[in-house]
Motif scaffolding. Structure first.
Motif, PDB file in Angstrom:
ATOM      1  N   LYS A 290      -4.728  -6.325   2.107  1.00 18.17           N
ATOM      2  CA  LYS A 290      -4.526  -6.311   3.555  1.00 18.17           C
ATOM      3  C   LYS A 290      -4.146  -7.701   4.055  1.00 18.17           C
ATOM      4  O   LYS A 290      -3.422  -7.821   5.045  1.00 18.17           O
ATOM      5  CB  LYS A 290      -5.798  -5.804   4.241  1.00 18.17           C
ATOM      6  N   LEU A 293      -0.390  -7.891   3.664  1.00 15.69           N
ATOM      7  CA  LEU A 293       0.285  -7.104   4.695  1.00 15.69           C
ATOM      8  C   LEU A 293       0.191  -7.793   6.052  1.00 15.69           C
ATOM      9  O   LEU A 293       1.136  -7.746   6.857  1.00 15.69           O
ATOM     10  CB  LEU A 293      -0.329  -5.709   4.766  1.00 15.69           C
ATOM     11  N   CYS A 364       3.247   2.090   4.286  1.00 17.72           N
ATOM     12  CA  CYS A 364       2.170   1.666   3.383  1.00 17.72           C
ATOM     13  C   CYS A 364       1.487   2.882   2.780  1.00 17.72           C
ATOM     14  O   CYS A 364       0.940   3.736   3.499  1.00 17.72           O
ATOM     15  CB  CYS A 364       1.151   0.817   4.156  1.00 17.72           C
ATOM     16  N   TYR A 367      -3.055   2.018   2.075  1.00 13.70           N
ATOM     17  CA  TYR A 367      -4.132   2.044   3.063  1.00 13.70           C
ATOM     18  C   TYR A 367      -3.807   3.062   4.157  1.00 13.70           C
ATOM     19  O   TYR A 367      -2.633   3.287   4.470  1.00 13.70           O
ATOM     20  CB  TYR A 367      -4.318   0.658   3.711  1.00 13.70           C
ATOM     21  N   GLU A 371      -8.165   1.899   7.764  1.00 13.05           N
ATOM     22  CA  GLU A 371      -8.350   0.690   6.958  1.00 13.05           C
ATOM     23  C   GLU A 371      -7.490  -0.459   7.462  1.00 13.05           C
ATOM     24  O   GLU A 371      -7.890  -1.625   7.417  1.00 13.05           O
ATOM     25  CB  GLU A 371      -8.026   1.003   5.496  1.00 13.05           C
ATOM     26  N   LEU A 372      -6.299  -0.132   7.973  1.00 11.73           N
ATOM     27  CA  LEU A 372      -5.410  -1.172   8.484  1.00 11.73           C
ATOM     28  C   LEU A 372      -5.841  -1.698   9.849  1.00 11.73           C
ATOM     29  O   LEU A 372      -5.354  -2.742  10.293  1.00 11.73           O
ATOM     30  CB  LEU A 372      -3.976  -0.630   8.582  1.00 11.73           C
ATOM     31  N   SER A 373      -6.756  -1.014  10.507  1.00 10.46           N
ATOM     32  CA  SER A 373      -7.185  -1.438  11.838  1.00 10.46           C
ATOM     33  C   SER A 373      -7.901  -2.780  11.818  1.00 10.46           C
ATOM     34  O   SER A 373      -8.058  -3.414  12.863  1.00 10.46           O
ATOM     35  CB  SER A 373      -8.093  -0.373  12.457  1.00 10.46           C
TER      36      SER A 373
END
Length: 412
Positions: A290, A293, A364, A367, A371-373
């Motif tokens: 992450k 990203l 993506c 994730y 999870e990306l939050s």
């Protein structure tokens, strides 16, 4: 009670600033050096002083033996006294005496100096043809000799003390200046000034979003990396070709190239060949994370805002959408690497054809949106595709700082 004492010690450690910690460390090192070295130096100085006194006694007794032997054999008391007086002319010799075989005092010469508590007595026999003819003795004032050698030790002690004080002060001032500069940089960065262990930890926390894990290990035997391809598709490319003349187009694309170059230098990206109506660049990492990203999203957002400012300055409307696709790609063989990058380009082109201008899309598979939050705010767009809505307040402040820097060097 023990826990309370531990907490108090921990609080005291936190209260010590970096300059104080450094100066205390330097002071402790200097004190340890002095603690272990001064006994050795003192013992060595004392040993040299004793050897000097012993050498003086041996030399004096040897000379006195030669000068007093003949008067002793002739029973010449005047010459005996003269020989003893010559010896006591040395300010270190307090007295010189001649004794007979039975121990009675035959002659003596005394120095005008008062007797010292550090007086050392040395004796030697006078022999003639293997027969003892008498005994001579001298009293040496060893105090001046010991003082001379101990003065070396005292001078070293003063030098060590001066060095310790100066080193402690310089280390404090030097580190204090560095910490002040770090604190000024940290204050200019966005984010809360949370009380951490030291100023360096605070700075590291604030610049953490910029600490990319991009491929700094080109020397590693592993040739597989996680590549993210960022494509910027100019949706009104054909219209620009018709509206602008060649000079204006060249000027526009030169400015775009320069903005891209400076942004990639900031985020550690590499420019790759794009299509006719798009430009591309990659950011790579050793593995998918992450953090990686986040760096890609920050690079895209910063470049998007920079190009919007360029568009306003040149009064040219640029309709651009942004796509980020990622995959594990091997760097060799070269043909396979190029084909993998081309595959990501085609994937981005397909998405860009139906994506509205001004949007940043992240494709993506690793994730989900929850999870990306933790790195940014997203809106679901399609399967494993997310539209970037924004970042946290602290991260936006950092991005604005970076954008101001890029605008200053690219557009001014």
């Amino acid at each position: 009670m023990f826990k309370n004492n531990c907490k108090k010690r921990q609080i005291m450690r936190r209260q010590l600033s970096m300059p104080q910690k450094t100066s205390v460390t330097v002071l402790c090192i200097c004190l340890l050096f002095g603690l272990f070295s001064w006994p050795l130096l003192f013992v060595q100085a004392d040993k040299l002083a004793q050897e000097s006194v012993s050498d003086m006694a041996t030399s004096t007794l040897s000379q006195l033996q030669e000068s007093i032997l003949t008067p002793l054999l002739r029973n010449d008391t005047i010459s005996q006294q003269v020989a003893l007086q010559r010896v006591t002319e040395d300010r270190h010799i307090l007295s010189a005496s001649l004794h007979g075989i039975d121990g009675e005092l035959m002659a003596q010469s005394t120095n005008t100096q008062s007797q010292s508590v550090d007086t050392k007595i040395f004796t030697a026999s006078i022999e003639f043809e293997n027969t003892q003819a008498g005994v001579i003795s001298i009293a040496i004032n060893s105090q001046p000799i010991f003082q001379k050698y101990h003065r070396i030790f005292i001078n070293w002690l003063l030098l060590w003390l001066s060095f310790t004080i100066l080193s402690t002060y310089i280390s404090y001032r030097f580190v204090d200046q560095i910490i002040l500069r770090i604190a000024r940089i940290s204050d200019r960065l966005p984010g809360k000034n949370e009380p951490l262990t030291d100023e360096i930890s605070t700075l590291e926390t604030k610049i953490q979003p910029l600490l990319s894990t991009s491929g700094e290990s080109s020397h590693e035997p592993n040739n597989r990396y996680f590549y993210s391809l960022i494509s910027a598709n100019i949706k009104n490319h054909q219209r620009l070709l018709k509206q602008l003349n060649k000079d204006n187009l060249d000027h526009l694309f030169e400015k775009l190239d320069y903005c891209i170059l400076r942004t990639l230098q900031l985020y550690g990206g590499d420019r790759v060949e794009g299509m006719e109506d798009s430009f591309c660049f990659t950011i790579r990492s050793t593995d998918c994370s992450k953090q990686h990203l986040l760096v890609c999203l920050m690079a895209v957002y910063t470049l998007q805002q920079l190009i919007e400012q360029l568009s306003k300055k040149l009064s040219i409307d640029l309709e651009i959408n942004w796509n980020i696709s990622s995959n594990d790609i091997e760097t060799s063989p070269h043909f396979w690497h190029e084909q993998s990058i081309l595959s990501l380009k085609k994937q981005n082109m397909e998405i860009a054809s139906r994506l509205q201008e001004g949007l940043i899309l992240l494709h993506c598979n690793q994730y989900n949106i929850d999870e990306l939050s933790s790195i940014a705010r997203f809106q679901s767009y399609d399967n494993h595709q997310f539209i970037l809505e924004g970042f946290s307040e602290n991260r936006m402040q950092l991005l604005h700082k970076q954008l101001e820097y890029l605008i200053r060097i690219c557009l001014d």
